[in-house]
Design a protein around this motif. Sequence first.
Motif, mmCIF file in Angstrom:
data_model
loop_
_atom_site.group_PDB
_atom_site.id
_atom_site.type_symbol
_atom_site.label_atom_id
_atom_site.label_comp_id
_atom_site.label_asym_id
_atom_site.label_seq_id
_atom_site.Cartn_x
_atom_site.Cartn_y
_atom_site.Cartn_z
ATOM 1 N N SER B 50 0.920 -1.367 0.181
ATOM 2 C CA SER B 50 0.142 0.083 0.088
ATOM 3 C C SER B 50 0.836 1.202 -0.137
ATOM 4 O O SER B 50 1.973 1.293 0.793
ATOM 5 C CB SER B 50 -1.083 0.095 1.344
ATOM 6 O OG SER B 50 -1.774 -1.101 1.353
ATOM 7 N N LEU B 127 -6.532 -1.087 -5.409
ATOM 8 C CA LEU B 127 -7.897 -0.928 -4.473
ATOM 9 C C LEU B 127 -7.632 0.208 -3.795
ATOM 10 O O LEU B 127 -6.550 0.488 -2.867
ATOM 11 C CB LEU B 127 -8.127 -2.055 -3.352
ATOM 12 C CG LEU B 127 -9.417 -2.404 -2.874
ATOM 13 C CD1 LEU B 127 -10.604 -2.534 -3.809
ATOM 14 C CD2 LEU B 127 -9.290 -3.427 -1.722
ATOM 15 N N LEU B 129 -8.314 2.694 -0.844
ATOM 16 C CA LEU B 129 -8.571 2.366 0.750
ATOM 17 C C LEU B 129 -8.694 3.922 1.608
ATOM 18 O O LEU B 129 -9.559 3.851 2.451
ATOM 19 C CB LEU B 129 -7.765 1.740 1.168
ATOM 20 C CG LEU B 129 -7.558 0.188 0.768
ATOM 21 C CD1 LEU B 129 -6.255 -0.515 1.447
ATOM 22 C CD2 LEU B 129 -8.777 -0.340 0.847
ATOM 23 N N GLY B 130 -8.247 4.831 0.857
ATOM 24 C CA GLY B 130 -8.389 6.376 1.632
ATOM 25 C C GLY B 130 -7.169 6.973 1.506
ATOM 26 O O GLY B 130 -6.868 7.022 0.310
ATOM 27 N N LEU B 131 -6.244 7.193 2.498
ATOM 28 C CA LEU B 131 -5.113 7.699 2.358
ATOM 29 C C LEU B 131 -4.042 6.840 1.296
ATOM 30 O O LEU B 131 -3.090 7.280 0.824
ATOM 31 C CB LEU B 131 -4.334 7.948 3.622
ATOM 32 C CG LEU B 131 -2.917 8.763 3.713
ATOM 33 C CD1 LEU B 131 -2.977 10.068 2.878
ATOM 34 C CD2 LEU B 131 -2.357 8.988 4.833
ATOM 35 N N HIS B 132 -4.071 5.608 1.519
ATOM 36 C CA HIS B 132 -3.174 4.548 0.828
ATOM 37 C C HIS B 132 -4.059 3.789 -0.352
ATOM 38 O O HIS B 132 -5.365 3.733 -0.010
ATOM 39 C CB HIS B 132 -2.539 3.570 2.000
ATOM 40 C CG HIS B 132 -1.636 4.162 2.380
ATOM 41 N ND1 HIS B 132 -1.822 4.976 3.581
ATOM 42 C CD2 HIS B 132 -0.346 4.055 2.422
ATOM 43 C CE1 HIS B 132 -0.699 5.423 4.074
ATOM 44 N NE2 HIS B 132 0.286 5.098 3.662
ATOM 45 N N MET B 134 -3.988 0.056 -2.381
ATOM 46 C CA MET B 134 -3.374 -0.873 -2.158
ATOM 47 C C MET B 134 -3.065 -1.780 -3.643
ATOM 48 O O MET B 134 -4.089 -1.841 -4.622
ATOM 49 C CB MET B 134 -4.027 -2.035 -1.434
ATOM 50 C CG MET B 134 -3.788 -3.295 -1.128
ATOM 51 S SD MET B 134 -4.970 -4.440 -0.894
ATOM 52 C CE MET B 134 -5.351 -4.190 0.912
#
Lengths: 194, 194
Positions: B50, B127, B129-132, B134
Motif C-alpha cells: 500500500s 484498491l 482505501l483512503g490515504l493509501h 493497495m
Amino acid sequence: MDNKESLGAEISLMTPVWVIGSYDKAGKANMMTAAWVGICCSKPPCVTVSLRKARYTYHNIIGRKAFTVNIPSKNYIKETDYFGIVSGKEVDKLAATGLTPIKGDYVDAPYIKEFPVAVECKLVNTLELGLHTMFIGEIMDVKADKTTGDNKEALLNMLIYDPKNRNYYSVGEKSGKAFSIGKEITNSQTEGGR
Amino acid sequence: MDNKESLGAEISLMTPVWVIGSYDKAGKANMMTAAWVGICCSKPPCVTVSLRKARYTYHNIIGRKAFTVNIPSKNYIKETDYFGIVSGKEVDKLAATGLTPIKGDYVDAPYIKEFPVAVECKLVNTLELGLHTMFIGEIMDVKADKTTGDNKEALLNMLIYDPKNRNYYSVGEKSGKAFSIGKEITNSQTEGGR
C-alpha cells in the motif's frame, strides 16, 4: 541473475503471526492463526487478513462483519500454533487452551484477555483472490497490556512465521531508528538533502 | 477492558520492511521502502503493497504494471531507511547508495543485486482505501542469495518496523516449529485429535 538463484513463484517471505478472533452464529468465540496478513492503510487505519473459505472463521467474519487481531507473545507460542492446527467446527479452542475471550468494546468479536495486544476491526471490504479471500478490517481500537514507560513494550511482542520452513521466530534486537539512520546517506551527498 | 488499556484507533502493530522496486517513464530504476505490506493469497501467490498517491513509485507501478519486493538484511538498514526518506522525483537513489538495479526476468521492474531476496510481482489488482492505495501483485519469481543447506538462510533476513516508536528490529531466535508445537495441547485433551 547475478548472485541469486530462482526459487520459482512461491510464498517464502517471513510474515507476522496474528490470531483472529470471531463469533459463530451461536455466539461461540473462536480463534484461528493467520499469517497472510498486513497493514494496508493509515487513514482510515486498516489491516488485511486472508483466509480460505473452508475456514470456520471465514463464515464468522462474514456473519458478524467484525474480527479481532490478537498479537501473541512467544509465551503463547503453543496456544498460537494450536489455534492454527484445529478447527472451531469441532473444538472449543478457547476452552481447550484455558484462555479467556472478552467481547470487544467496539465490534461484535472477541479478543483474548491474556495476549499482550488486541485490535478490534470492523469488516469494510472483501476481495476474492483465488484460494484465499482477503478481508479488509478498519481498526476501531487497539488495546495493549498496561506497561510502564512510553514504549508500550506489549506492542513489541510478536511472532514471525517462516512459511518455507514452517518455523516461528521472535523479534530480535533493535537495529536502528527509522527516518533517521538513513540520513547519513543523504548528508554524505554533495547534492544534499530533500 | 481487563488488564489492557485502550490506545485508540491507531496503527501500532509491527510489520515487515520491504523495499519496492519500479521503473519510471524514462526507465530510471527507483526503490522505496514500504511497511504497509503483506502476503494475501497462496494460489496464485500474491502480496499487498500500500502506497500514497503522492509517491513516485505509485505512478511507476501504474505505468509498468509491475514491481519488485526486495528484502533487506540488517546490513542494509541505512540504505533501506534512506529509500524511505527521499523521493525518486528528486534523486537517483540507487546511484546515491551505490546499489545495483537489475531488470527482472519476468516483469518490467528492477530488483537490487546486493539485497538477499528479490520477488518479481505482476500488478493484478488496485484498491483505493483512503490515504493509501493497495496494489496486489502476483509473485512471478522469488530469487534468493545462493546459500548452503536447505534452510535458505537468505530468506530469514528481514527487518521489522515498529510504527509507534519508529524503530527497526531484526529477526530474533527460532521459537518453535509450526503445525507441531501446538499438538501438545491437542494431545493433552481427552477428546483427542482433529
